[in-house]
Design an enzyme around this catalytic site. Structure first.
Site, PDB file in Angstrom:
ATOM      1  N   ARG A 164       0.821  -1.216   0.000  1.00  0.00           N
ATOM      2  CA  ARG A 164       0.000   0.000   0.000  1.00  0.00           C
ATOM      3  C   ARG A 164       0.856   1.267   0.000  1.00  0.00           C
ATOM      4  O   ARG A 164       0.492   2.266  -0.626  1.00  0.00           O
ATOM      5  CB  ARG A 164      -0.947  -0.003   1.205  1.00  0.00           C
ATOM      6  CG  ARG A 164      -2.135  -0.917   0.966  1.00  0.00           C
ATOM      7  CD  ARG A 164      -3.123  -0.923   2.109  1.00  0.00           C
ATOM      8  NE  ARG A 164      -4.372  -1.535   1.673  1.00  0.00           N
ATOM      9  CZ  ARG A 164      -5.265  -2.079   2.496  1.00  0.00           C
ATOM     10  NH1 ARG A 164      -5.054  -2.093   3.807  1.00  0.00           N
ATOM     11  NH2 ARG A 164      -6.377  -2.604   2.018  1.00  0.00           N
ATOM     12  N   LYS A 174     -20.490 -18.152  -0.913  1.00  0.00           N
ATOM     13  CA  LYS A 174     -21.920 -18.123  -0.604  1.00  0.00           C
ATOM     14  C   LYS A 174     -22.715 -17.127  -1.422  1.00  0.00           C
ATOM     15  O   LYS A 174     -22.273 -16.010  -1.678  1.00  0.00           O
ATOM     16  CB  LYS A 174     -22.107 -17.774   0.874  1.00  0.00           C
ATOM     17  CG  LYS A 174     -21.595 -18.847   1.809  1.00  0.00           C
ATOM     18  CD  LYS A 174     -21.838 -18.431   3.240  1.00  0.00           C
ATOM     19  CE  LYS A 174     -21.574 -19.591   4.180  1.00  0.00           C
ATOM     20  NZ  LYS A 174     -21.789 -19.188   5.565  1.00  0.00           N
ATOM     21  N   GLY A 213     -10.822  -9.920  -1.924  1.00  0.00           N
ATOM     22  CA  GLY A 213      -9.685 -10.449  -1.160  1.00  0.00           C
ATOM     23  C   GLY A 213      -9.179 -11.782  -1.694  1.00  0.00           C
ATOM     24  O   GLY A 213      -8.011 -11.933  -2.054  1.00  0.00           O
ATOM     25  N   GLY A 234     -13.604  -3.985   0.307  1.00  0.00           N
ATOM     26  CA  GLY A 234     -15.002  -3.598   0.504  1.00  0.00           C
ATOM     27  C   GLY A 234     -15.487  -2.524  -0.459  1.00  0.00           C
ATOM     28  O   GLY A 234     -16.610  -2.590  -0.957  1.00  0.00           O
TER      29      GLY A 234
HETATM   30  P1  ADP Z   1     -13.623 -12.789  -2.457  1.00  0.00           P
HETATM   31  O1  ADP Z   1     -12.867 -12.656  -1.159  1.00  0.00           O
HETATM   32  O2  ADP Z   1     -12.709 -12.659  -3.641  1.00  0.00           O
HETATM   33  O3  ADP Z   1     -14.805 -11.855  -2.551  1.00  0.00           O
HETATM   34  P2  ADP Z   1     -15.137 -15.053  -1.479  1.00  0.00           P
HETATM   35  O4  ADP Z   1     -14.682 -14.744  -0.098  1.00  0.00           O
HETATM   36  O5  ADP Z   1     -16.561 -14.814  -1.798  1.00  0.00           O
HETATM   37  O6  ADP Z   1     -14.196 -14.289  -2.552  1.00  0.00           O
HETATM   38  O7  ADP Z   1     -14.897 -16.581  -1.818  1.00  0.00           O
HETATM   39  C1  ADP Z   1     -13.678 -17.264  -1.659  1.00  0.00           C
HETATM   40  C2  ADP Z   1     -13.861 -18.569  -0.963  1.00  0.00           C
HETATM   41  O8  ADP Z   1     -14.792 -19.410  -1.640  1.00  0.00           O
HETATM   42  C3  ADP Z   1     -12.563 -19.334  -0.905  1.00  0.00           C
HETATM   43  O9  ADP Z   1     -12.203 -19.537   0.433  1.00  0.00           O
HETATM   44  C4  ADP Z   1     -12.880 -20.659  -1.617  1.00  0.00           C
HETATM   45  O10 ADP Z   1     -12.268 -21.784  -1.010  1.00  0.00           O
HETATM   46  C5  ADP Z   1     -14.386 -20.740  -1.446  1.00  0.00           C
HETATM   47  N1  ADP Z   1     -14.977 -21.661  -2.423  1.00  0.00           N
HETATM   48  C6  ADP Z   1     -14.991 -21.547  -3.751  1.00  0.00           C
HETATM   49  N2  ADP Z   1     -15.591 -22.604  -4.328  1.00  0.00           N
HETATM   50  C7  ADP Z   1     -15.956 -23.436  -3.321  1.00  0.00           C
HETATM   51  C8  ADP Z   1     -16.617 -24.702  -3.266  1.00  0.00           C
HETATM   52  N3  ADP Z   1     -17.026 -25.341  -4.369  1.00  0.00           N
HETATM   53  N4  ADP Z   1     -16.832 -25.264  -2.049  1.00  0.00           N
HETATM   54  C9  ADP Z   1     -16.403 -24.614  -0.945  1.00  0.00           C
HETATM   55  N5  ADP Z   1     -15.783 -23.421  -0.921  1.00  0.00           N
HETATM   56  C10 ADP Z   1     -15.562 -22.836  -2.103  1.00  0.00           C
END
Ligand code: ADP
Ligand code: MG
Length: 399
Positions: free
Chosen positions: A36, A197, A354, A377
């Site tokens: 950063r 999710k 992230g 965020g």
């Molecule tokens: P970001 O931080 O980029 O917004 P998220 O936090 O929404 O992304 O999602 C990342 C997480 O989703 C990772 O920890 C990854 O392991 C999990 N993930 C992706 N596909 C699956 C899956 N099929 N089953 C369980 N976890 C998953």
């Protein structure tokens, strides 16, 4: 969106109050990752080149409106001096006597770092009196902290109401990239939304189906969409109570003309650990005792085809459980395809989030994307179509 850039401003001999992101990781008072800090250097240089005096404002951690030992920005001073290769004067208060004296002693090109803005309750409450005390220190406001732009704080929003304002180099790069991806994109536009999710990305999905031509859904959240279509997903991560919501999204996409792409084949395993036995099966054939951890090669090919027929890509969320091999295969392959098309000038590619940044780094393609946002965020809120107060305040700012 229109906003002033540093080049639009007359900074010669002026005190430029510059909001930056210095919320770096530290260990025992030492900066452990200077990313950063390194990113603000072009902004500081641009102000100096224009003859300005650079007063840096930033928050550090969450002191909640009072002075907290261990959260002083003084600990960042050495790393800042190293990155800028020059002396930086630290002002032990962000407003009042110490700040005024430090600023009064400045020559063009000098850099002053003000104490943590969040030591003052007026920062987070965007108190006009606190904003006015900050504004009294300088003549021009430059905001370079896109990552803090989703908060309406005195140093991120209030100051833009009081002083002529411009975006810093990093803010400018973020805004130009975001505008190229969703504001005024070259079509067709494809969005990839993956991750764990549906429930954490509802606003995101709702906004995207109104704006993009193709929406690729991957990761754990794709399982919820499979369930919504009556498909059994065994022990997979899935939010069964979100099935109705998933169907609403599918129906709305039909109305807005957004084509949704769900996995047609998936990689399943009985355990989520390094080296676990896995196999690729059709998306509707997950064994009852197995879980879906990645998209299969047929799905990756379909995603690559959508990329190849698109001009703009916006990506948040990995396509699988990328932390453990081989469940990073789909994410890596799709990322490499996006990188190749970007290198060949066929695609504008913007990504953020992230885990997404971590996954793209792991895939070795971070340098090939048009832009990768590290703003967290703020990036997500922007992708959700929300107004970012710090950005809105810069729009049509006075010169
Ligand atoms: P970001 O931080 O980029 O917004 P998220 O936090 O929404 O992304 O999602 C990342 C997480 O989703 C990772 O920890 C990854 O392991 C999990 N993930 C992706 N596909 C699956 C899956 N099929 N089953 C369980 N976890 C998953
Ligand atoms: Mg995450």
């Amino acid at each position: 969106m229109k906003f002033n850039r540093i080049e639009d401003m007359d900074l010669d001999g002026k005190v430029v109050l510059t909001r930056v992101d210095l919320n770096v990781p530290t260990d025992d008072g030492k900066v452990t990752d200077t990313t950063r800090i390194d990113k603000i250097v072009p902004t500081v240089r641009a102000i100096q080149d224009a003859g300005g005096k650079v007063v840096l404002m930033a928050h550090f951690d969450r002191p909640k409106g009072k002075r907290v030992d261990g959260m002083s920005l003084e600990q960042i001073q050495p790393a800042l001096e190293a990155a800028l290769e020059q002396k930086v004067t630290f002002a032990s208060e962000a407003v009042g006597g110490p700040a005024k004296r430090a600023v009064a002693a400045m020559q063009p090109g000098d850099v002053v770092l003000l104490e943590n803005t969040r030591f003052y309750p007026g920062e987070e409450s965007n108190d006009p009196t606190f904003a006015a005390s900050l504004a009294a220190l300088g003549e021009i406001y430059v905001n370079d902290a896109f990552s803090a732009a989703h908060r309406a704080h005195a140093s991120t929003e209030g100051l833009a109401q009081l002083l002529p304002s411009a975006a810093g180099k990093l803010m400018e790069a973020e805004l130009d990239a975001l505008n190229a991806a969703l504001g005024d994109p070259v079509r067709p536009v494809v969005a990839v939304v993956g991750g764990a999710k549906v429930s954490t990305k509802l606003d995101l999905l709702s906004n995207l189906i109104e704006k993009v031509d193709h929406l690729v859904i991957g990761g754990g959240m794709a399982n919820t969409f499979l369930v919504a279509q009556g498909i059994e997903v065994g022990k997979s991560l899935a939010e069964r109570d979100m099935a109705g919501t998933a169907n609403d999204i599918l129906a709305k996409a039909g109305e807005t003309g957004c084509t949704i792409h769900l996995p047609t084949d998936v990689v399943v395993a009985r355990e989520f650990k390094e080296g676990a036995a896995s196999e690729t099966v059709p998306a509707d054939a997950c064994p009852p005792d197995a879980m879906i951890l990645d998209a299969g090669s047929e799905t990756v090919q379909a995603i690559s085809d959508v990329f190849a027929s698109s001009k703009t890509l916006i990506w948040n969320g990995p396509l699988g459980a990328f932390e453990i091999a081989p469940f990073d295969n789909a994410t890596n392959a799709a990322a490499q395809e996006a990188a190749r098309l970007t290198r060949e000038d066929k695609l504008t590619s913007v990504a953020g989030g992230g885990d997404t940044v971590a996954a793209l780094n792991k895939a070795g393609v971070a340098g090939d994307f048009t832009f990768i946002s590290t703003a967290g965020g703020a990036f997500l809120e922007w992708m959700e179509g929300k107004d970012l107060p710090g950005v809105a305040a810069l729009a049509d700012g006075r010169q």
